[in-house]
Design an enzyme around this catalytic site. Structure first.
Site, PDB file in Angstrom:
ATOM      1  N   LEU A   1      48.269  59.572  33.273  1.00  0.00           N
ATOM      2  CA  LEU A   1      48.964  60.847  33.009  1.00  0.00           C
ATOM      3  C   LEU A   1      50.434  60.790  33.396  1.00  0.00           C
ATOM      4  O   LEU A   1      51.139  61.789  33.348  1.00  0.00           O
ATOM      5  CB  LEU A   1      48.251  61.989  33.753  1.00  0.00           C
TER       6      LEU A   1
ATOM      7  N   ASN B   1      37.835  54.336  30.662  1.00  0.00           N
ATOM      8  CA  ASN B   1      38.468  53.371  29.742  1.00  0.00           C
ATOM      9  C   ASN B   1      38.735  52.042  30.448  1.00  0.00           C
ATOM     10  O   ASN B   1      38.553  50.975  29.867  1.00  0.00           O
ATOM     11  CB  ASN B   1      39.754  53.954  29.166  1.00  0.00           C
TER      12      ASN B   1
ATOM     13  N   HIS C   1      44.862  57.330  23.218  1.00  0.00           N
ATOM     14  CA  HIS C   1      45.024  58.786  23.165  1.00  0.00           C
ATOM     15  C   HIS C   1      43.780  59.384  22.501  1.00  0.00           C
ATOM     16  O   HIS C   1      43.339  58.871  21.461  1.00  0.00           O
ATOM     17  CB  HIS C   1      46.293  59.160  22.392  1.00  0.00           C
TER      18      HIS C   1
HETATM   19  C1  GRF Z   1      40.140  60.375  28.415  1.00  0.00           C
HETATM   20  O1  GRF Z   1      39.921  61.466  27.538  1.00  0.00           O
HETATM   21  C2  GRF Z   1      41.283  59.539  27.885  1.00  0.00           C
HETATM   22  O2  GRF Z   1      41.351  59.501  26.484  1.00  0.00           O
HETATM   23  C3  GRF Z   1      42.457  60.259  28.388  1.00  0.00           C
HETATM   24  O3  GRF Z   1      42.099  60.580  29.734  1.00  0.00           O
HETATM   25  C4  GRF Z   1      40.678  60.862  29.758  1.00  0.00           C
HETATM   26  C5  GRF Z   1      40.034  60.196  30.945  1.00  0.00           C
HETATM   27  O4  GRF Z   1      40.121  58.809  30.776  1.00  0.00           O
HETATM   28  N1  GRF Z   1      43.654  59.454  28.272  1.00  0.00           N
HETATM   29  P1  GRF Z   1      39.480  57.802  31.880  1.00  0.00           P
HETATM   30  O5  GRF Z   1      38.024  58.156  32.033  1.00  0.00           O
HETATM   31  O6  GRF Z   1      40.249  58.000  33.165  1.00  0.00           O
HETATM   32  O7  GRF Z   1      39.665  56.439  31.285  1.00  0.00           O
END
Ligand code: GRF
Length: 216
Positions: free
Chosen positions: A91, A14, A110
């Site tokens: 997280l 992201n 999300h």
């Molecule tokens: C993705 O599914 C995102 O929606 C969730 O964490 C996962 C990994 O995201 N919040 P990223 O590749 O670290 O952006």
């Protein structure tokens, strides 16, 4: 100009979508001031470094208690003089003091259509496992403002994604990222950076969208 701190914990896809959108001007009037991770091994940090963006690692494990970490996180973010915070695969439980200092200035992506499959315990693959276990035919992703709850802030954008028969959780996660997350997060940032969002509206009218509806 939106000057962002982007908080990450994992692979950073992201974050990469935001970096790429700024580079190709899908996002204007915005820049990333710092990428902060609670996980020193997060590949998101490599993505930031490759893009020439400053990085920081700050983990609750390095502090005697959670309150000390929370204040250190606030101080670190403020030291970069940012005016907006993006949670991109983050997280961490966002501390109340951060929400208080950045009211309607923090957003999160999300991987479900809130209010389904969100809240405590719903993150990463767990979300998609629950979607498949329930037999859903459609899922998707949501960008929302962060308030003092978990995934409870005002919704900004959502995009639906089809669930395919026989999907594994990883296959579904990848489709939700590709078809929804990586599109709506940059779009939401661009709307906010260009003052198209009324955060104080309970329904949250998006000026350009609202105008279209009115002219139909
Ligand atoms: C993705 O599914 C995102 O929606 C969730 O964490 C996962 C990994 O995201 N919040 P990223 O590749 O670290 O952006």
């Amino acid at each position: 100009m939106l000057k962002m701190a982007v908080l990450v914990s994992g692979g950073g896809t992201n974050l990469q979508a935001v970096i790429d959108a700024i580079a190709d001007e899908t996002i204007t009037n915005a820049r990333i001031g710092v990428v902060i991770s609670n996980n020193a091994n997060a590949f998101a940090l490599e993505r930031a470094k490759k893009a020439g963006i400053q990085t920081e690692v700050l983990s609750p494990k390095s502090f005697d208690n959670r309150e000390a970490f929370n204040y250190a996180l606030l101080d670190l973010i403020q030291s970069y003089e940012v005016n907006f915070i993006v949670l991109a695969g983050c997280l961490l439980t966002i501390p109340e003091i951060l929400v208080e200092n950045y009211p309607n200035r923090i957003i999160n992506i999300h991987p479900s259509l809130i209010p389904s499959f969100c809240g405590k315990g719903y993150y990463g693959l767990k979300v998609h496992e629950a979607v498949l276990a329930r037999g859903c035919k459609v899922t998707g992703a949501t960008v929302h403002f962060v308030d003092s709850g978990v995934d409870t802030g005002t919704i900004i954008l959502q995009k639906a994604v089809k669930v395919h028969y026989g999907d594994t959780p990883s296959e579904l996660q990848q489709r939700v990222m590709e078809q929804a997350e990586w599109e709506i997060l940059p779009r939401a940032i661009n709307l906010i950076a260009n003052d198209k969002i009324n955060a104080d509206d309970s329904y949250l009218r998006i000026r350009e969208q609202h105008t279209e509806e009115r002219t139909k």
